[in-house]
Design an enzyme around this catalytic site. Structure first.
Site, PDB file in Angstrom:
ATOM      1  CE  LYS A 221      28.397 -29.917 -14.181  1.00 19.31           C
ATOM      2  NZ  LYS A 221      29.673 -29.715 -13.421  1.00 19.31           N
TER       3      LYS A 221
ATOM      4  CB  THR B 211      26.750 -28.260 -18.675  1.00 22.90           C
ATOM      5  OG1 THR B 211      26.365 -28.550 -20.010  1.00 22.90           O
ATOM      6  CG2 THR B 211      25.947 -29.164 -17.755  1.00 22.90           C
ATOM      7  CG  ASP B 212      24.867 -25.855 -23.301  1.00 25.26           C
ATOM      8  OD1 ASP B 212      25.280 -26.991 -22.956  1.00 25.26           O
ATOM      9  OD2 ASP B 212      25.029 -25.401 -24.453  1.00 25.26           O
TER      10      ASP B 212
HETATM   11  P1  NAD Z   1      37.397 -32.939 -17.765  1.00 25.13           P
HETATM   12  O1  NAD Z   1      36.690 -34.249 -17.779  1.00 25.13           O
HETATM   13  O2  NAD Z   1      38.400 -32.620 -18.810  1.00 25.13           O
HETATM   14  O3  NAD Z   1      38.123 -32.740 -16.352  1.00 25.13           O
HETATM   15  C1  NAD Z   1      37.510 -33.016 -15.130  1.00 25.13           C
HETATM   16  C2  NAD Z   1      38.582 -32.884 -14.042  1.00 25.13           C
HETATM   17  O4  NAD Z   1      37.964 -33.122 -12.780  1.00 25.13           O
HETATM   18  C3  NAD Z   1      39.716 -33.900 -14.190  1.00 25.13           C
HETATM   19  O5  NAD Z   1      40.953 -33.278 -13.971  1.00 25.13           O
HETATM   20  C4  NAD Z   1      39.412 -34.926 -13.098  1.00 25.13           C
HETATM   21  O6  NAD Z   1      40.569 -35.588 -12.616  1.00 25.13           O
HETATM   22  C5  NAD Z   1      38.774 -34.040 -12.045  1.00 25.13           C
HETATM   23  N1  NAD Z   1      37.891 -34.771 -11.127  1.00 25.13           N
HETATM   24  C6  NAD Z   1      36.922 -35.674 -11.454  1.00 25.13           C
HETATM   25  N2  NAD Z   1      36.332 -36.131 -10.340  1.00 25.13           N
HETATM   26  C7  NAD Z   1      36.918 -35.501  -9.292  1.00 25.13           C
HETATM   27  C8  NAD Z   1      36.732 -35.548  -7.899  1.00 25.13           C
HETATM   28  N3  NAD Z   1      35.805 -36.346  -7.335  1.00 25.13           N
HETATM   29  N4  NAD Z   1      37.507 -34.766  -7.108  1.00 25.13           N
HETATM   30  C9  NAD Z   1      38.456 -33.968  -7.658  1.00 25.13           C
HETATM   31  N5  NAD Z   1      38.685 -33.899  -8.976  1.00 25.13           N
HETATM   32  C10 NAD Z   1      37.926 -34.653  -9.778  1.00 25.13           C
HETATM   33  O7  NAD Z   1      36.238 -31.838 -17.722  1.00 25.13           O
HETATM   34  P2  NAD Z   1      36.064 -30.465 -18.515  1.00 25.13           P
HETATM   35  O8  NAD Z   1      35.561 -30.757 -19.862  1.00 25.13           O
HETATM   36  O9  NAD Z   1      37.256 -29.634 -18.313  1.00 25.13           O
HETATM   37  O10 NAD Z   1      34.841 -29.827 -17.688  1.00 25.13           O
HETATM   38  C11 NAD Z   1      35.095 -29.071 -16.511  1.00 25.13           C
HETATM   39  C12 NAD Z   1      33.755 -28.611 -15.945  1.00 25.13           C
HETATM   40  O11 NAD Z   1      33.070 -27.817 -16.916  1.00 25.13           O
HETATM   41  C13 NAD Z   1      32.810 -29.759 -15.588  1.00 25.13           C
HETATM   42  O12 NAD Z   1      32.146 -29.413 -14.384  1.00 25.13           O
HETATM   43  C14 NAD Z   1      31.825 -29.806 -16.741  1.00 25.13           C
HETATM   44  O13 NAD Z   1      30.582 -30.306 -16.326  1.00 25.13           O
HETATM   45  C15 NAD Z   1      31.769 -28.344 -17.136  1.00 25.13           C
HETATM   46  N6  NAD Z   1      31.449 -28.097 -18.559  1.00 25.13           N
HETATM   47  C16 NAD Z   1      32.176 -28.707 -19.536  1.00 25.13           C
HETATM   48  C17 NAD Z   1      31.894 -28.419 -20.882  1.00 25.13           C
HETATM   49  C18 NAD Z   1      32.670 -29.060 -22.007  1.00 25.13           C
HETATM   50  O14 NAD Z   1      32.268 -28.907 -23.182  1.00 25.13           O
HETATM   51  N7  NAD Z   1      33.762 -29.749 -21.770  1.00 25.13           N
HETATM   52  C19 NAD Z   1      30.879 -27.496 -21.197  1.00 25.13           C
HETATM   53  C20 NAD Z   1      30.166 -26.880 -20.144  1.00 25.13           C
HETATM   54  C21 NAD Z   1      30.484 -27.174 -18.820  1.00 25.13           C
END
Ligand code: NAD
Ligand code: TYD
Length: 329
Positions: free
Chosen positions: A146, A116-117
């Site tokens: 992260k 993430t940023d």
């Molecule tokens: P989310 O919270 O919607 O989904 C996370 C998923 O990971 C869920 O399906 C959950 O069940 C699964 N999960 C959690 N812990 C787990 C574990 N121990 N083992 C297996 N599965 C597990 O998240 P998102 O918003 O889709 O983000 C996905 C990734 O992108 C993350 O790594 C997040 O840090 C990164 N990210 C998100 C954003 C954003 O704006 N949403 C921006 C930049 C980066």
């Protein structure tokens, strides 16, 4: 290519699974199905699915069998929840990342670690978006966890020669985002005539990245990125309160719903990244936040109440109470 997508039942992960399958790739999903994971997010997409924890080496070995690469989305992802309870974030975002890296190391797989940023912390107002060599300066337990995962990636590349890299995406929006995050929370509350809890003065700034553009960026990094490198994925920068006004317009909700509430502790004022490096791999975002992106997202939540209404009961209610009851009292 067969790709292991961890966290593929969450918001961005499920879009990425659709994206890869749409391009003819073979996908296996490993997901723990936490409160944020939802099997329905993958309805209608051909894939293999295993329920399990990325911090469990046996589950990772089962899921990884026969795959060529791993893309790790699995994480605890919400800043406010990390303030209420950081421990779970360390277990998944740091330890889980390390278990995946061990698997990649011993089985010679490429690993893309989706980060993430937020790892750069606050970017001063007026400063240009930061490049990948800017220091890591985290503010919340979420961003710190992260960053912890990222540092494991760099250590495994340097020490063991693992073929791993990092993406650092901006705030992502689109269909099927869990309604604890700013946009889906405010959109669904606006539809229901519930308060819109703006933290502090609402002048914080975020870059908004459409989930399809985020997936394009991750795919390019997977196919063409270099081991040990990080790639920023930027969005369009907007002030929170300006976004709230747009949501009110698009949902035709009353401005009286807006409530300025107690700020989030440690709240970063601004994120801004430069994605020239990813553009060098061919990344060219297709979605504009103002010209269609936000509007289509609001329309999706309007047309898919059956997706978010059940979520907003049970566990979500308990979380909502602990996060907002005192703030809104
Ligand atoms: P989310 O919270 O919607 O989904 C996370 C998923 O990971 C869920 O399906 C959950 O069940 C699964 N999960 C959690 N812990 C787990 C574990 N121990 N083992 C297996 N599965 C597990 O998240 P998102 O918003 O889709 O983000 C996905 C990734 O992108 C993350 O790594 C997040 O840090 C990164 N990210 C998100 C954003 C954003 O704006 N949403 C921006 C930049 C980066
Ligand atoms: P969020 O979606 O939690 O993402 P981030 O990880 O960037 O914090 O929040 C986006 C912005 O919206 C951030 O500045 C915090 C603000 N916000 C509110 O003002 N009220 C809310 O209830 C939430 C969840 C977020």
């Amino acid at each position: 290519m067969r790709v292991l997508v961890t966290g593929g039942a969450g918001f961005i992960g499920s879009h990425f699974v659709r994206h890869l399958v749409g391009k003819g790739e073979d996908v296996v999903v490993l997901d723990k199905l936490t409160y944020a994971g939802n099997r329905a997010n993958l309805d209608g997409v051909e894939h293999d699915f295993l329920e399990g924890d990325i911090a469990d080496p046996a589950a990772v070995a089962r899921a990884g069998k026969g795959c060529d690469a791993i893309v790790n989305f699995a994480a605890e992802t919400h800043v406010d929840r990390s303030i209420l309870g950081p421990a779970e974030f360390i277990l998944t975002d740091v330890l889980g990342a390390q278990v995946l890296l061990d698997y990649a190391r011993h089985n010679e797989k490429r690993l893309v670690h989706v980060s993430t940023d937020e790892v750069y912390g606050d970017i001063p107002l007026g400063a240009p978006g930061c490049t990948e060599d800017a220091p890591i300066r985290t503010s919340s337990p979420y961003s710190a966890s992260k960053a912890g995962g990222e540092l494991q990636v760099l250590a495994y590349v340097r020490t063991f020669g693992v073929d791993a890299l990092i993406t650092r995406g901006a705030n992502t929006y689109g269909p099927r985002q869990y309604p604890e995050k700013f946009l889906p929370l405010f959109i669904t509350n606006a539809f229901d005539g519930l308060p819109l809890p703006v933290y502090g003065d609402g002048k914080q700034r975020r870059e908004w990245l459409h989930v399809a553009d985020h997936c394009d960026g991750i795919e390019l990094a997977l196919r063409g990125g270099a081991a040990g490198e990080a790639y920023n994925i930027s969005g369009q920068e907007r002030e929170n309160i300006e976004v709230v006004r747009r949501i009110l317009d698009l949902t035709q909700a009353s401005p009286d719903l807006v409530r300025h509430v107690e700020d989030r502790p440690g709240h970063d004022r601004r994120y801004a990244v430069d994605s020239s490096k990813l553009r060098g791999l061919g990344w060219a975002p297709q979605h504009s936040f103002d010209a269609g992106g936000l509007e289509e997202t609001v329309a999706w939540y309007g047309e898919n109440r059956e997706w978010w209404e059940p979520i907003k009961s049970g566990e979500y209610k308990r979380y909502y109470e602990s996060q907002y009851a005192a703030r809104l009292a």
